[in-house]
Design a protein around this motif. Structure first.
Motif, PDB file in Angstrom:
ATOM      1  N   GLY A 178      37.784 -34.028  10.126  1.00 18.62           N
ATOM      2  CA  GLY A 178      37.204 -34.342  11.420  1.00 18.62           C
ATOM      3  C   GLY A 178      35.972 -35.210  11.302  1.00 18.62           C
ATOM      4  O   GLY A 178      35.786 -35.929  10.312  1.00 18.62           O
ATOM      5  N   ILE A 179      35.102 -35.130  12.313  1.00 13.54           N
ATOM      6  CA  ILE A 179      33.947 -36.016  12.406  1.00 13.54           C
ATOM      7  C   ILE A 179      32.691 -35.211  12.741  1.00 13.54           C
ATOM      8  O   ILE A 179      32.763 -34.149  13.357  1.00 13.54           O
ATOM      9  N   ARG A 180      31.555 -35.752  12.316  1.00 14.62           N
ATOM     10  CA  ARG A 180      30.286 -35.121  12.657  1.00 14.62           C
ATOM     11  C   ARG A 180      29.241 -36.202  12.944  1.00 14.62           C
ATOM     12  O   ARG A 180      29.308 -37.317  12.419  1.00 14.62           O
ATOM     13  N   SER A 181      28.276 -35.876  13.790  1.00 13.79           N
ATOM     14  CA  SER A 181      27.193 -36.801  14.123  1.00 13.79           C
ATOM     15  C   SER A 181      25.870 -36.063  14.106  1.00 13.79           C
ATOM     16  O   SER A 181      25.821 -34.832  14.111  1.00 13.79           O
ATOM     17  N   HIS A 182      24.799 -36.837  14.091  1.00 14.95           N
ATOM     18  CA  HIS A 182      23.449 -36.309  14.328  1.00 14.95           C
ATOM     19  C   HIS A 182      22.692 -37.413  15.047  1.00 14.95           C
ATOM     20  O   HIS A 182      22.330 -38.420  14.437  1.00 14.95           O
ATOM     21  N   ASP A 183      22.484 -37.247  16.334  1.00 13.56           N
ATOM     22  CA  ASP A 183      21.831 -38.283  17.122  1.00 13.56           C
ATOM     23  C   ASP A 183      20.379 -37.898  17.368  1.00 13.56           C
ATOM     24  O   ASP A 183      20.045 -37.225  18.347  1.00 13.56           O
ATOM     25  N   GLY A 184      19.512 -38.335  16.457  1.00 17.78           N
ATOM     26  CA  GLY A 184      18.100 -37.998  16.535  1.00 17.78           C
ATOM     27  C   GLY A 184      17.337 -38.737  17.621  1.00 17.78           C
ATOM     28  O   GLY A 184      16.107 -38.595  17.708  1.00 17.78           O
ATOM     29  N   ARG A 185      18.045 -39.492  18.448  1.00 20.39           N
ATOM     30  CA  ARG A 185      17.350 -40.162  19.554  1.00 20.39           C
ATOM     31  C   ARG A 185      16.731 -39.163  20.521  1.00 20.39           C
ATOM     32  O   ARG A 185      15.791 -39.496  21.246  1.00 20.39           O
ATOM     33  N   THR A 186      17.245 -37.933  20.526  1.00 25.13           N
ATOM     34  CA  THR A 186      16.645 -36.921  21.406  1.00 25.13           C
ATOM     35  C   THR A 186      15.191 -36.646  21.048  1.00 25.13           C
ATOM     36  O   THR A 186      14.411 -36.204  21.892  1.00 25.13           O
ATOM     37  N   TYR A 187      14.812 -36.913  19.787  1.00 20.74           N
ATOM     38  CA  TYR A 187      13.421 -36.712  19.357  1.00 20.74           C
ATOM     39  C   TYR A 187      12.521 -37.903  19.713  1.00 20.74           C
ATOM     40  O   TYR A 187      11.304 -37.795  19.620  1.00 20.74           O
ATOM     41  N   ARG A 188      13.131 -39.014  20.070  1.00 23.54           N
ATOM     42  CA  ARG A 188      12.363 -40.237  20.308  1.00 23.54           C
ATOM     43  C   ARG A 188      12.060 -40.491  21.782  1.00 23.54           C
ATOM     44  O   ARG A 188      11.058 -41.132  22.108  1.00 23.54           O
ATOM     45  N   MET A 189      12.953 -40.038  22.655  1.00 20.75           N
ATOM     46  CA  MET A 189      12.847 -40.409  24.056  1.00 20.75           C
ATOM     47  C   MET A 189      11.619 -39.779  24.720  1.00 20.75           C
ATOM     48  O   MET A 189      11.354 -38.587  24.540  1.00 20.75           O
ATOM     49  N   PRO A 190      10.881 -40.545  25.518  1.00 23.87           N
ATOM     50  CA  PRO A 190       9.618 -40.047  26.073  1.00 23.87           C
ATOM     51  C   PRO A 190       9.743 -39.097  27.253  1.00 23.87           C
ATOM     52  O   PRO A 190       8.791 -38.385  27.558  1.00 23.87           O
ATOM     53  N   THR A 191      10.906 -39.073  27.928  1.00 22.93           N
ATOM     54  CA  THR A 191      11.039 -38.196  29.097  1.00 22.93           C
ATOM     55  C   THR A 191      12.232 -37.260  28.940  1.00 22.93           C
ATOM     56  O   THR A 191      13.195 -37.566  28.218  1.00 22.93           O
ATOM     57  N   LEU A 192      12.174 -36.135  29.641  1.00 23.87           N
ATOM     58  CA  LEU A 192      13.257 -35.152  29.570  1.00 23.87           C
ATOM     59  C   LEU A 192      14.591 -35.727  30.036  1.00 23.87           C
ATOM     60  O   LEU A 192      15.616 -35.520  29.373  1.00 23.87           O
ATOM     61  N   PRO A 193      14.643 -36.458  31.165  1.00 23.27           N
ATOM     62  CA  PRO A 193      15.929 -37.038  31.579  1.00 23.27           C
ATOM     63  C   PRO A 193      16.526 -37.975  30.526  1.00 23.27           C
ATOM     64  O   PRO A 193      17.745 -37.987  30.326  1.00 23.27           O
ATOM     65  N   GLU A 194      15.669 -38.747  29.840  1.00 25.46           N
ATOM     66  CA  GLU A 194      16.181 -39.647  28.803  1.00 25.46           C
ATOM     67  C   GLU A 194      16.729 -38.863  27.614  1.00 25.46           C
ATOM     68  O   GLU A 194      17.742 -39.245  27.011  1.00 25.46           O
ATOM     69  N   ARG A 195      16.070 -37.765  27.263  1.00 23.15           N
ATOM     70  CA  ARG A 195      16.563 -36.932  26.161  1.00 23.15           C
ATOM     71  C   ARG A 195      17.914 -36.315  26.518  1.00 23.15           C
ATOM     72  O   ARG A 195      18.836 -36.268  25.698  1.00 23.15           O
ATOM     73  N   GLN A 196      18.021 -35.812  27.714  1.00 24.54           N
ATOM     74  CA  GLN A 196      19.283 -35.230  28.164  1.00 24.54           C
ATOM     75  C   GLN A 196      20.390 -36.283  28.178  1.00 24.54           C
ATOM     76  O   GLN A 196      21.533 -36.002  27.797  1.00 24.54           O
ATOM     77  N   LYS A 197      20.043 -37.482  28.582  1.00 24.78           N
ATOM     78  CA  LYS A 197      21.036 -38.561  28.662  1.00 24.78           C
ATOM     79  C   LYS A 197      21.616 -38.893  27.300  1.00 24.78           C
ATOM     80  O   LYS A 197      22.849 -38.983  27.139  1.00 24.78           O
ATOM     81  N   VAL A 198      20.750 -39.063  26.278  1.00 26.17           N
ATOM     82  CA  VAL A 198      21.273 -39.442  24.968  1.00 26.17           C
ATOM     83  C   VAL A 198      22.024 -38.279  24.312  1.00 26.17           C
ATOM     84  O   VAL A 198      22.977 -38.504  23.556  1.00 26.17           O
ATOM     85  N   ALA A 199      21.627 -37.046  24.609  1.00 20.31           N
ATOM     86  CA  ALA A 199      22.358 -35.890  24.070  1.00 20.31           C
ATOM     87  C   ALA A 199      23.772 -35.855  24.633  1.00 20.31           C
ATOM     88  O   ALA A 199      24.747 -35.649  23.891  1.00 20.31           O
ATOM     89  N   CYS A 200      23.892 -36.048  25.925  1.00 20.60           N
ATOM     90  CA  CYS A 200      25.218 -36.059  26.553  1.00 20.60           C
ATOM     91  C   CYS A 200      26.020 -37.272  26.096  1.00 20.60           C
ATOM     92  O   CYS A 200      27.244 -37.196  25.932  1.00 20.60           O
ATOM     93  N   GLU A 201      25.341 -38.384  25.860  1.00 22.84           N
ATOM     94  CA  GLU A 201      26.000 -39.588  25.361  1.00 22.84           C
ATOM     95  C   GLU A 201      26.597 -39.342  23.980  1.00 22.84           C
ATOM     96  O   GLU A 201      27.711 -39.777  23.671  1.00 22.84           O
ATOM     97  N   GLU A 202      25.856 -38.630  23.119  1.00 23.67           N
ATOM     98  CA  GLU A 202      26.379 -38.284  21.795  1.00 23.67           C
ATOM     99  C   GLU A 202      27.673 -37.498  21.924  1.00 23.67           C
ATOM    100  O   GLU A 202      28.673 -37.799  21.255  1.00 23.67           O
ATOM    101  N   ALA A 203      27.654 -36.480  22.775  1.00 26.44           N
ATOM    102  CA  ALA A 203      28.842 -35.640  22.941  1.00 26.44           C
ATOM    103  C   ALA A 203      30.018 -36.450  23.482  1.00 26.44           C
ATOM    104  O   ALA A 203      31.158 -36.319  23.011  1.00 26.44           O
ATOM    105  N   GLU A 204      29.772 -37.297  24.466  1.00 25.95           N
ATOM    106  CA  GLU A 204      30.844 -38.091  25.063  1.00 25.95           C
ATOM    107  C   GLU A 204      31.432 -39.074  24.054  1.00 25.95           C
ATOM    108  O   GLU A 204      32.666 -39.245  23.978  1.00 25.95           O
TER     109      GLU A 204
END
Length: 378
Positions: A178-204
């Motif tokens: 299978g496949i695995r990822s680690h999207d550390g952009r959640t640690y970089r984004m300055p606002t909560l909505p942006e963090r949530q967005k990139v987390a959901c983007e990783e999953a999608e």
């Protein structure tokens, strides 16, 4: 501080002068609550939890995670897997970091005789090399392709990953899992909505990648995403469709970074550093006996200093040297010998540095652990 020394201080208070500083302390009540909460969230979403043990490196905590319902464990390196296996852990391990060298491939094959071992990589040539060694031994390696969903660290770009997976699945000595990822952009984004967005983007993006791999006729049973903030945001937003497992690590302890990211409060932080004031060289300043070798030099991009002083909120851990730190006070200064309890910026580095880690509840030491995975960086 040795194991023999540590036994003398069980039953004492964190603030007892008899217990030498600096030292690490885990509030076990908070630890157990954190483990139960993440497992409950994963269970409710119908996804498996494979915690990353690089945060704690402690077999006793790994056992707690397994007893809570984890499907397996993630380790960064083979040495961590071996240390946990030797400590009696029997489970499925995912080795998140790629490695090179025939000796390590043979090491994997040996460890895989005792437990399921999934190894991760992002290079077709390396996969072929691994497979040749496995085939020559009459064995098969279980591999997981690392996918880059936007972080740009390890990984094949998610749009190119299906073609790479198809080629890997054809290699001798290889079983594509299978496949695995680690999207550390959640640690970089300055606002909560942006963090949530990139987390959901990783999953999608991971779900879509797995879908395209299967369209090519390649089984893709494991679709694994990582990071503590990413796991929380995906679970809280109900975006786990197509994801089979989560690999958070920091959630067992939390730290000042997780507070800054909006996924934890100070009361959720289980790991603390206890340090003593050893000098008052200038007005408004104190020197403590914890420095880079205890708190580490990692900074939180959204806050000031090198940790949150729990019992003195106005204090700022302003500077660290190897063995000491400078704390600035706005209000009432401390006295020589006063103890500061500090939530570190990044908890994942600390148990790798400490010979002994105390645990207990409140301010009472009830026991201690040795981090079996300490120093296992190979």
């Amino acid at each position: 501080m040795t194991v023999r020394d540590a036994e003398r201080w069980v039953g004492r208070s964190l603030f007892d002068d008899a217990v030498p500083t600096p030292f690490l302390f885990i509030d076990r009540t908070i630890l157990e609550r954190n483990i139960a909460r993440m497992q409950a969230l994963a269970n409710a979403a119908g996804v498996r939890l494979r915690p990353h043990t690089k945060t704690h490196k402690i077999a006793a905590i790994a056992k707690m995670q397994g007893q809570a319902g984890a499907c397996g464990l993630t380790v960064a390196k083979l040495g961590e897997a071996q240390a946990l296996i030797e400590a009696g852990i029997r489970t499925s391990f995912l080795v998140a970091q790629p490695f090179v060298g025939a000796e390590k491939v043979r090491w994997v094959l040996q460890l895989a005789e005792q437990n399921e071992l999934l190894v991760c990589l992002d290079n077709l040539e390396l996969a072929a090399f691994w497979g040749e060694i496995a085939a020559a031994s009459g064995k098969v390696l279980d591999i997981v392709l690392i996918v880059d969903t936007g972080y740009q660290r390890f990984g094949v770009d998610w749009r190119e990953a299906p073609a790479v997976a198809e080629q890997m699945a054809r290699l001798k000595g290889i079983r594509f899992r299978g496949i695995r990822s680690h999207d550390g952009r959640t640690y970089r984004m300055p606002t909560l909505p942006e963090r949530q967005k990139v987390a959901c983007e990783e999953a999608e993006r991971m779900a879509e990648t797995a879908h395209q791999i299967r369209r090519l006729g390649v089984p893709c049973d494991l679709v694994s995403i990582g990071s503590t903030p990413g796991a929380y945001f995906v679970l809280q937003n109900g975006r786990t469709e197509g994801i089979t497992e989560l690999r958070p690590g920091n959630y067992v302890f939390h730290d000042r970074m997780q507070i800054s990211l909006g996924v934890a409060r100070p009361d959720d932080c289980a790991l603390r550093v206890v340090a003593s004031v050893v000098s008052l060289p200038r007005k408004g300043e104190a020197l403590i006996d914890a420095g880079l070798k205890t708190l580490t030099g990692t900074q939180d991009r959204f806050t000031e200093g090198y940790g949150l002083v729990v019992n003195c909120p106005d204090a700022v851990v302003e500077k660290l040297w190897e063995e000491c730190g400078l704390v600035r006070f706005a209000d009432v200064p401390p006295k020589i010998g006063d103890r500061l309890v500090i939530i570190p910026n990044h908890a994942c580095e600390l148990t790798n540095l400490a010979e002994v880690v105390f645990y207990g509840s409140g301010d009472r030491i009830e026991g201690f652990w040795i981090a079996e995975g300490r120093g296992k960086v190979w």
